[in-house]
Design a protein around this motif. Structure first.
Motif, PDB file in Angstrom:
ATOM      1  N   GLU A  14      11.308  18.395  13.901  1.00  0.00           N
ATOM      2  CA  GLU A  14      11.219  18.610  15.346  1.00  0.00           C
ATOM      3  C   GLU A  14      10.869  17.320  16.077  1.00  0.00           C
ATOM      4  N   LYS A  15       9.918  16.562  15.536  1.00  0.00           N
ATOM      5  CA  LYS A  15       9.510  15.307  16.181  1.00  0.00           C
ATOM      6  C   LYS A  15      10.650  14.290  16.158  1.00  0.00           C
ATOM      7  N   ALA A  16      11.458  14.312  15.095  1.00  0.00           N
ATOM      8  CA  ALA A  16      12.593  13.387  14.986  1.00  0.00           C
ATOM      9  C   ALA A  16      13.815  13.895  15.744  1.00  0.00           C
ATOM     10  N   ASP A  17      13.715  15.110  16.283  1.00  0.00           N
ATOM     11  CA  ASP A  17      14.795  15.730  17.048  1.00  0.00           C
ATOM     12  C   ASP A  17      16.056  15.936  16.204  1.00  0.00           C
ATOM     13  N   ILE A  18      15.823  16.484  15.008  1.00  0.00           N
ATOM     14  CA  ILE A  18      16.931  16.823  14.111  1.00  0.00           C
ATOM     15  C   ILE A  18      16.638  18.179  13.480  1.00  0.00           C
ATOM     16  N   GLY A  19      17.629  18.760  12.862  1.00  0.00           N
ATOM     17  CA  GLY A  19      17.435  20.000  12.139  1.00  0.00           C
ATOM     18  C   GLY A  19      16.780  19.747  10.792  1.00  0.00           C
ATOM     19  N   THR A  20      16.104  20.774  10.278  1.00  0.00           N
ATOM     20  CA  THR A  20      15.454  20.647   8.971  1.00  0.00           C
ATOM     21  C   THR A  20      16.483  20.350   7.883  1.00  0.00           C
ATOM     22  N   GLY A  21      17.651  20.979   7.962  1.00  0.00           N
ATOM     23  CA  GLY A  21      18.705  20.711   6.987  1.00  0.00           C
ATOM     24  C   GLY A  21      19.125  19.257   6.999  1.00  0.00           C
ATOM     25  N   THR A  22      19.212  18.679   8.181  1.00  0.00           N
ATOM     26  CA  THR A  22      19.555  17.254   8.296  1.00  0.00           C
ATOM     27  C   THR A  22      18.461  16.401   7.681  1.00  0.00           C
ATOM     28  N   LEU A  23      17.207  16.772   7.917  1.00  0.00           N
ATOM     29  CA  LEU A  23      16.084  16.021   7.339  1.00  0.00           C
ATOM     30  C   LEU A  23      16.224  15.935   5.824  1.00  0.00           C
ATOM     31  N   PHE A  24      16.598  17.063   5.205  1.00  0.00           N
ATOM     32  CA  PHE A  24      16.687  17.089   3.750  1.00  0.00           C
ATOM     33  C   PHE A  24      17.878  16.294   3.213  1.00  0.00           C
ATOM     34  N   LEU A  25      18.785  15.889   4.074  1.00  0.00           N
ATOM     35  CA  LEU A  25      19.841  14.969   3.647  1.00  0.00           C
ATOM     36  C   LEU A  25      19.286  13.561   3.447  1.00  0.00           C
ATOM     37  N   TYR A  26      18.188  13.267   4.116  1.00  0.00           N
ATOM     38  CA  TYR A  26      17.577  11.936   4.045  1.00  0.00           C
ATOM     39  C   TYR A  26      16.428  11.870   3.044  1.00  0.00           C
ATOM     40  N   ALA A  27      15.723  12.961   2.878  1.00  0.00           N
ATOM     41  CA  ALA A  27      14.624  13.038   1.910  1.00  0.00           C
ATOM     42  C   ALA A  27      14.471  14.494   1.502  1.00  0.00           C
ATOM     43  N   LYS A  28      14.485  14.747   0.200  1.00  0.00           N
ATOM     44  CA  LYS A  28      14.494  16.126  -0.299  1.00  0.00           C
ATOM     45  C   LYS A  28      13.123  16.794  -0.268  1.00  0.00           C
ATOM     46  N   THR A  29      12.062  15.990  -0.244  1.00  0.00           N
ATOM     47  CA  THR A  29      10.715  16.549  -0.278  1.00  0.00           C
ATOM     48  C   THR A  29       9.807  15.784   0.682  1.00  0.00           C
ATOM     49  N   LYS A  30       8.672  16.389   0.960  1.00  0.00           N
ATOM     50  CA  LYS A  30       7.671  15.705   1.786  1.00  0.00           C
ATOM     51  C   LYS A  30       7.140  14.476   1.048  1.00  0.00           C
ATOM     52  N   GLY A  31       7.062  14.559  -0.264  1.00  0.00           N
ATOM     53  CA  GLY A  31       6.640  13.403  -1.051  1.00  0.00           C
ATOM     54  C   GLY A  31       7.583  12.225  -0.869  1.00  0.00           C
ATOM     55  N   GLU A  32       8.884  12.517  -0.834  1.00  0.00           N
ATOM     56  CA  GLU A  32       9.865  11.445  -0.598  1.00  0.00           C
ATOM     57  C   GLU A  32       9.700  10.851   0.799  1.00  0.00           C
ATOM     58  N   LEU A  33       9.394  11.697   1.771  1.00  0.00           N
ATOM     59  CA  LEU A  33       9.156  11.194   3.127  1.00  0.00           C
ATOM     60  C   LEU A  33       7.944  10.266   3.152  1.00  0.00           C
ATOM     61  N   LEU A  34       6.900  10.633   2.415  1.00  0.00           N
ATOM     62  CA  LEU A  34       5.721   9.773   2.347  1.00  0.00           C
ATOM     63  C   LEU A  34       6.068   8.442   1.688  1.00  0.00           C
ATOM     64  N   LEU A  35       6.854   8.490   0.617  1.00  0.00           N
ATOM     65  CA  LEU A  35       7.283   7.247  -0.028  1.00  0.00           C
ATOM     66  C   LEU A  35       8.063   6.368   0.952  1.00  0.00           C
ATOM     67  N   LEU A  36       8.954   6.973   1.714  1.00  0.00           N
ATOM     68  CA  LEU A  36       9.729   6.240   2.710  1.00  0.00           C
ATOM     69  C   LEU A  36       8.803   5.520   3.687  1.00  0.00           C
ATOM     70  N   VAL A  37       7.827   6.247   4.218  1.00  0.00           N
ATOM     71  CA  VAL A  37       6.911   5.675   5.202  1.00  0.00           C
ATOM     72  C   VAL A  37       6.040   4.592   4.574  1.00  0.00           C
ATOM     73  N   GLN A  38       5.418   4.909   3.455  1.00  0.00           N
ATOM     74  CA  GLN A  38       4.495   3.957   2.829  1.00  0.00           C
ATOM     75  C   GLN A  38       5.228   2.721   2.306  1.00  0.00           C
ATOM     76  N   ASN A  39       6.447   2.907   1.804  1.00  0.00           N
ATOM     77  CA  ASN A  39       7.198   1.759   1.301  1.00  0.00           C
ATOM     78  C   ASN A  39       7.404   0.711   2.385  1.00  0.00           C
ATOM     79  N   SER A  40       7.673   1.160   3.614  1.00  0.00           N
ATOM     80  CA  SER A  40       7.929   0.190   4.683  1.00  0.00           C
ATOM     81  C   SER A  40       6.679  -0.634   4.961  1.00  0.00           C
ATOM     82  N   GLY A  41       5.497  -0.015   4.888  1.00  0.00           N
ATOM     83  CA  GLY A  41       4.259  -0.769   5.043  1.00  0.00           C
ATOM     84  C   GLY A  41       3.994  -1.665   3.859  1.00  0.00           C
ATOM     85  N   TYR A  42       4.321  -1.198   2.677  1.00  0.00           N
ATOM     86  CA  TYR A  42       4.117  -1.960   1.448  1.00  0.00           C
ATOM     87  C   TYR A  42       4.970  -3.236   1.467  1.00  0.00           C
ATOM     88  N   VAL A  43       6.195  -3.142   1.951  1.00  0.00           N
ATOM     89  CA  VAL A  43       7.073  -4.320   2.041  1.00  0.00           C
ATOM     90  C   VAL A  43       6.393  -5.406   2.865  1.00  0.00           C
TER      91      VAL A  43
END
Length: 199
Positions: free
Chosen positions: A45-74
């Motif tokens: 909802e915050k990204a203004d997309i459907g949940t199904g679309t979200l899962f095309l980019y990351a299958k789990t909430k854990g993957e979303l956390l990895l995505l976010v944290q990885n960018s800070g880690y870089v």
């Protein structure tokens, strides 16, 4: 023959824009509430997309956390590498690499600890998990590079020592005993162990 990169198509630009919105939404919600108290529906909802679309980019909430944290880690790893380049003492240079990574991991302690759990136990076939593993290997390589400055430390020994230093760092960040400790206290604990290890 031209070596110019072909322009990125509209579809790819749209995909990249959605990924950026997802990353920004997840980063904001995770920082505000912690990963455990955020749903994928809220992120979508915050990204203004459907949940199904979200899962095309990351299958789990854990993957979303990895995505976010990885960018800070870089960013943290780049900061650490840059700082270490001008420090002659091996221990100080290794700690210069480690310092921003620990600080990044501790911005939101539960998120940082969950990131480490996902890194260890997550699905290695998922792209953001692979990225996290790559960042870990790049960190070890940066530490090994510092250790190789000493002519007495061989290539293989530097890589092995860097692997152990990385383990010390990750255990220091993940340990339940360190949940209430400050970044500086964790860094001191890591420094004491690395000092004994590399002499």
């Amino acid at each position: 023959m031209s070596l110019a990169t072909p322009p990125v198509g509209r579809r790819e630009r749209n995909k990249q824009a959605k990924l950026e919105r997802i990353t920004a939404a997840a980063r904001e919600l995770f920082a505000e509430h912690g990963v455990d108290d955020v749903t994928t529906q809220q992120i979508a909802e915050k990204a203004d997309i459907g949940t199904g679309t979200l899962f095309l980019y990351a299958k789990t909430k854990g993957e979303l956390l990895l995505l976010v944290q990885n960018s800070g880690y870089v960013d943290a790893l780049e900061e650490g590498r840059a700082a270490a380049a001008s420090i002659p003492d091996a221990l100080d240079a290794v700690m210069a690499i480690i310092r921003p990574i620990v600080a990044c991991n501790r911005i939101q302690i539960d998120n940082g600890r969950t990131y480490l759990r996902e890194l260890v136990f997550g699905d290695p076939d998922e792209p953001y998990h692979r990225d996290a593993i790559t960042l870990t290997l790049q960190t070890e390589d940066a530490i090994a590079g510092v250790l190789r400055r000493d002519d007495r430390v061989g290539h293989d020994d530097a890589a092995t020592l860097a692997h152990v230093v990385s383990a010390i760092m990750f255990i220091g960040m993940a340990s339940p005993a360190n949940v209430a400790r400050t970044v500086e206290e964790i860094l001191q604990e890591i420094r004491d162990q690395v000092r004994v290890l590399i002499g």
